[in-house]
Scaffold this motif. Structure first.
Motif, PDB file in Angstrom:
ATOM      1  N   SER A  28       0.827  -1.206   0.000  1.00 29.71           N
ATOM      2  CA  SER A  28       0.000   0.000   0.000  1.00 29.71           C
ATOM      3  C   SER A  28       0.858   1.251   0.000  1.00 29.71           C
ATOM      4  CB  SER A  28      -0.929   0.011   1.224  1.00 29.71           C
ATOM      5  OG  SER A  28      -1.875  -1.026   1.145  1.00 29.71           O
ATOM      6  N   SER A  29       1.960   1.191   0.728  1.00 28.54           N
ATOM      7  CA  SER A  29       2.887   2.330   0.760  1.00 28.54           C
ATOM      8  C   SER A  29       3.479   2.583  -0.620  1.00 28.54           C
ATOM      9  CB  SER A  29       3.996   2.069   1.780  1.00 28.54           C
ATOM     10  OG  SER A  29       4.912   3.138   1.826  1.00 28.54           O
ATOM     11  N   ALA A  30       3.827   1.493  -1.317  1.00 30.73           N
ATOM     12  CA  ALA A  30       4.362   1.630  -2.677  1.00 30.73           C
ATOM     13  C   ALA A  30       3.290   2.193  -3.624  1.00 30.73           C
ATOM     14  CB  ALA A  30       4.860   0.271  -3.174  1.00 30.73           C
ATOM     15  N   ILE A  31       2.046   1.758  -3.423  1.00 29.35           N
ATOM     16  CA  ILE A  31       0.953   2.295  -4.231  1.00 29.35           C
ATOM     17  C   ILE A  31       0.799   3.798  -3.989  1.00 29.35           C
ATOM     18  CG2 ILE A  31      -1.572   2.283  -4.500  1.00 29.35           C
ATOM     19  CD1 ILE A  31      -1.469  -0.759  -4.057  1.00 29.35           C
ATOM     20  N   ALA A  32       0.948   4.207  -2.710  1.00 32.09           N
ATOM     21  CA  ALA A  32       0.873   5.635  -2.384  1.00 32.09           C
ATOM     22  C   ALA A  32       1.953   6.410  -3.126  1.00 32.09           C
ATOM     23  CB  ALA A  32       1.012   5.836  -0.875  1.00 32.09           C
ATOM     24  N   ASP A  33       3.175   5.858  -3.167  1.00 34.47           N
ATOM     25  CA  ASP A  33       4.267   6.527  -3.886  1.00 34.47           C
ATOM     26  C   ASP A  33       3.908   6.705  -5.358  1.00 34.47           C
ATOM     27  OD1 ASP A  33       5.765   6.624  -1.570  1.00 34.47           O
ATOM     28  OD2 ASP A  33       6.814   4.742  -1.976  1.00 34.47           O
ATOM     29  N   TYR A  34       3.325   5.660  -5.941  1.00 28.94           N
ATOM     30  CA  TYR A  34       2.947   5.731  -7.356  1.00 28.94           C
ATOM     31  C   TYR A  34       1.870   6.801  -7.568  1.00 28.94           C
ATOM     32  CZ  TYR A  34       1.101   4.429 -11.915  1.00 28.94           C
ATOM     33  OH  TYR A  34       0.688   4.476 -13.224  1.00 28.94           O
ATOM     34  N   LYS A  35       0.859   6.803  -6.691  1.00 28.36           N
ATOM     35  CA  LYS A  35      -0.238   7.763  -6.838  1.00 28.36           C
ATOM     36  C   LYS A  35       0.265   9.198  -6.675  1.00 28.36           C
ATOM     37  CE  LYS A  35      -4.116   4.770  -5.531  1.00 28.36           C
ATOM     38  NZ  LYS A  35      -5.185   4.504  -4.552  1.00 28.36           N
ATOM     39  N   ILE A  36       1.192   9.400  -5.737  1.00 22.81           N
ATOM     40  CA  ILE A  36       1.743  10.740  -5.532  1.00 22.81           C
ATOM     41  C   ILE A  36       2.513  11.182  -6.775  1.00 22.81           C
ATOM     42  CG2 ILE A  36       3.433  12.078  -4.199  1.00 22.81           C
ATOM     43  CD1 ILE A  36       2.625  10.278  -1.771  1.00 22.81           C
ATOM     44  N   ALA A  37       3.317  10.269  -7.313  1.00 21.12           N
ATOM     45  CA  ALA A  37       4.135  10.596  -8.480  1.00 21.12           C
ATOM     46  C   ALA A  37       3.296  10.874  -9.716  1.00 21.12           C
ATOM     47  CB  ALA A  37       5.120   9.451  -8.757  1.00 21.12           C
ATOM     48  N   ASN A  38       2.124  10.228  -9.792  1.00 20.16           N
ATOM     49  CA  ASN A  38       1.303  10.362 -10.992  1.00 20.16           C
ATOM     50  C   ASN A  38       0.029  11.188 -10.776  1.00 20.16           C
ATOM     51  OD1 ASN A  38       2.472   8.354 -13.203  1.00 20.16           O
ATOM     52  ND2 ASN A  38       2.745   7.391 -11.195  1.00 20.16           N
ATOM     53  N   GLY A  39      -0.076  11.824  -9.592  1.00 19.23           N
ATOM     54  CA  GLY A  39      -1.200  12.715  -9.329  1.00 19.23           C
ATOM     55  C   GLY A  39      -2.538  12.029  -9.268  1.00 19.23           C
ATOM     56  N   LYS A  40      -2.579  10.792  -8.808  1.00 17.42           N
ATOM     57  CA  LYS A  40      -3.840  10.053  -8.735  1.00 17.42           C
ATOM     58  C   LYS A  40      -4.467  10.193  -7.350  1.00 17.42           C
ATOM     59  CE  LYS A  40      -3.034   6.480 -12.226  1.00 17.42           C
ATOM     60  NZ  LYS A  40      -4.278   6.799 -12.976  1.00 17.42           N
ATOM     61  N   LYS A  81      -5.647   5.446   4.861  1.00 11.09           N
ATOM     62  CA  LYS A  81      -5.109   6.369   5.863  1.00 11.09           C
ATOM     63  C   LYS A  81      -3.588   6.426   5.797  1.00 11.09           C
ATOM     64  CE  LYS A  81      -9.042   5.987   8.985  1.00 11.09           C
ATOM     65  NZ  LYS A  81      -9.909   5.283   8.039  1.00 11.09           N
ATOM     66  N   LEU A  82      -2.956   5.285   5.524  1.00 14.05           N
ATOM     67  CA  LEU A  82      -1.499   5.280   5.331  1.00 14.05           C
ATOM     68  C   LEU A  82      -1.133   6.149   4.133  1.00 14.05           C
ATOM     69  CD1 LEU A  82       1.377   4.144   5.822  1.00 14.05           C
ATOM     70  CD2 LEU A  82       0.767   2.258   4.291  1.00 14.05           C
ATOM     71  N   GLN A  83      -1.902   6.036   3.057  1.00 11.68           N
ATOM     72  CA  GLN A  83      -1.614   6.819   1.861  1.00 11.68           C
ATOM     73  C   GLN A  83      -1.833   8.313   2.088  1.00 11.68           C
ATOM     74  OE1 GLN A  83      -3.198   5.037  -1.838  1.00 11.68           O
ATOM     75  NE2 GLN A  83      -3.504   3.145  -0.662  1.00 11.68           N
ATOM     76  N   TYR A  84      -2.876   8.676   2.848  1.00 14.68           N
ATOM     77  CA  TYR A  84      -3.096  10.091   3.179  1.00 14.68           C
ATOM     78  C   TYR A  84      -1.907  10.623   3.990  1.00 14.68           C
ATOM     79  CZ  TYR A  84      -8.022   9.209   1.982  1.00 14.68           C
ATOM     80  OH  TYR A  84      -9.187   8.869   1.334  1.00 14.68           O
ATOM     81  N   GLN A  85      -1.428   9.800   4.908  1.00 17.64           N
ATOM     82  CA  GLN A  85      -0.292  10.200   5.742  1.00 17.64           C
ATOM     83  C   GLN A  85       0.956  10.423   4.890  1.00 17.64           C
ATOM     84  OE1 GLN A  85       1.502   7.341   8.688  1.00 17.64           O
ATOM     85  NE2 GLN A  85       0.656   8.792  10.161  1.00 17.64           N
ATOM     86  N   LYS A  86       1.180   9.539   3.937  1.00 15.24           N
ATOM     87  CA  LYS A  86       2.357   9.682   3.067  1.00 15.24           C
ATOM     88  C   LYS A  86       2.253  10.935   2.207  1.00 15.24           C
ATOM     89  CE  LYS A  86       5.052   6.699   1.716  1.00 15.24           C
ATOM     90  NZ  LYS A  86       5.833   5.675   1.003  1.00 15.24           N
ATOM     91  N   LEU A  87       1.060  11.269   1.779  1.00 12.71           N
ATOM     92  CA  LEU A  87       0.868  12.496   1.011  1.00 12.71           C
ATOM     93  C   LEU A  87       1.342  13.707   1.813  1.00 12.71           C
ATOM     94  CD1 LEU A  87      -2.640  11.882  -0.590  1.00 12.71           C
ATOM     95  CD2 LEU A  87      -0.542  12.329  -1.854  1.00 12.71           C
ATOM     96  N   SER A  88       0.984  13.740   3.095  1.00 14.19           N
ATOM     97  CA  SER A  88       1.407  14.853   3.950  1.00 14.19           C
ATOM     98  C   SER A  88       2.911  14.844   4.166  1.00 14.19           C
ATOM     99  CB  SER A  88       0.687  14.777   5.298  1.00 14.19           C
ATOM    100  OG  SER A  88      -0.698  14.945   5.139  1.00 14.19           O
TER     101      SER A  88
END
Length: 375
Positions: A28-40, A81-88
């Motif tokens: 999920s953390s890796a997915i968050a990195d991908y979403k952040i990098a690609n604006g998803k 929630k992990l992904q929201y945290q990584k965004l911040s």
């Protein structure tokens, strides 16, 4: 097998579950990195519904199917929630269009309140802004919101709830209708008096005027004098003004001591409301998106999907971010039968990282979210 052996098996399974959960969160953390990098966006509702349908199909009983749905709903909620945290953490902070300010005061500010001179709303206005406040009154709550909209007032002071009578539903509804925001609150102790023209006595009174809530709050006193006719008014101060204008010894108003002073009425009997600890919370509203630095309470409203578990998942954002929710109310949504809009108060400041994390999740997962103010 005895209980000890069965519990040992449970412990081994639980250990495997924890290991698998942590592996899943790594992905999920890796997915968050991908979403952040690609604006998803983090929340992909269709993907989650498809996933739940798939895992339910892997079970072998209806009972397990329901349990797996709840389990995976929670797992995916934690993943978000992990992904929201990584965004911040990676600098993608939530941008809120609210400006922190040092003070609400200023000589040019005009304040309106609903009612008339002597109303509890006037008392709240003076208590909050000071006795030299430049204020005026309007007839209705909608008029107060309109005064903010047309610029004739900078602030409006409005009752939002009473400790015994509950919420003022019209004000809640108007907060969603108008682009106005709460910037302060004031609590006023309510002490109702029976007011009459000079020389009037209790035995003279045949009719009493007051706001419906004040009549209800004085129900015990009025029940003891059941021969007195009760007539509702839009505001207690209006009731006091009517009794003063009519100069009729058979009429009385239930209103504040100050209303009696303003309209030249005498107190026939004090403290006729039965609750000793009766108070009304007033909010201070403006049409500017501002909040005082150091404000500690946030109010918002939101609409959520009309399906099982929606409110439960929304509430989890407060729990996960350690935020203390102090109030929740619901109001029916006009033209949508059996659907409700929720109003929530919680402790926090819009500049807090935990608040921003929670608001990010709420904004993505609710059908509609509006921040009503930080005060």
């Amino acid at each position: 097998m005895d209980l000890k052996d069965l519990r040992k098996q449970i412990d081994e399974i639980d250990s495997s579950l924890v290991e698998l959960y942590e592996k899943r969160m790594e992905v999920s953390s890796a997915i968050a990195d991908y979403k952040i990098a690609n604006g998803k966006k983090v929340y992909d509702r269709e993907r989650e519904l498809e996933k739940i349908k798939t895992v339910k199909g892997l079970t072998h009983s209806d009972f397990n199917s329901i349990g797996i749905e709840e389990l995976f709903s929670q797992i995916m909620s934690m993943s978000r929630k992990l992904q929201y945290q990584k965004l911040s953490e990676q600098g993608a902070s939530l941008r809120l269009p609210f400006i922190p300010i040092d003070s609400l005061m200023g000589s040019a500010k005009r304040v309106c309140y609903q009612g008339a001179e002597g109303a509890y709303s006037e008392e709240a206005t003076i208590r909050f802004f000071g006795k030299d406040v430049n204020c005026f009154h309007v007839d209705s709550f909608r008029d107060a919101f309109g005064a903010l909209e047309d610029g004739s007032a900078d602030y409006a002071v409005l009752p939002i709830e009473n400790s015994t009578a509950g919420i003022v539903s019209e004000v809640y509804d108007l907060l969603t209708e108008y682009e106005n925001y709460i910037v302060g609150e004031q609590i006023i102790d309510i002490k109702h008096c029976l007011l009459g023209v000079p020389g009037a006595r209790l035995e003279d009174i045949t009719t009493v005027y007051s706001h419906p809530q004040s009549l209800m709050q004085s129900a015990r006193f009025l029940a003891e004098h059941s021969d007195i006719k009760q007539i509702s008014m839009k505001n207690n101060a209006f009731a006091a003004r009517k009794v003063s204008d009519d100069k009729d010894k058979t009429q009385a108003a239930i209103a504040s001591r100050r209303a009696g002073e303003v309209y030249g009425l005498e107190i026939i009997q004090e403290a006729i409301n039965q609750a000793e600890s009766n108070s009304t919370r007033f909010i201070v509203v403006t049409n500017q998106k501002v909040f005082l630095k150091g404000a500690g309470k946030i109010s918002l409203c939101l609409e959520i999907p009309h399906e099982a578990g929606s409110l439960y998942h929304i509430m989890s954002h407060f729990i996960y971010n350690g935020l203390n929710m102090t109030k929740i109310e619901s109001r029916p949504i006009e033209d949508r039968n059996w659907e409700y809009r929720f109003f929530i108060d919680f402790d926090g400041n819009l500049e807090d990282s935990a608040v921003k994390n929670a608001l990010r999740g709420l904004r993505e997962e609710a059908k509609m979210m509006k921040i009503l103010g930080n005060y």
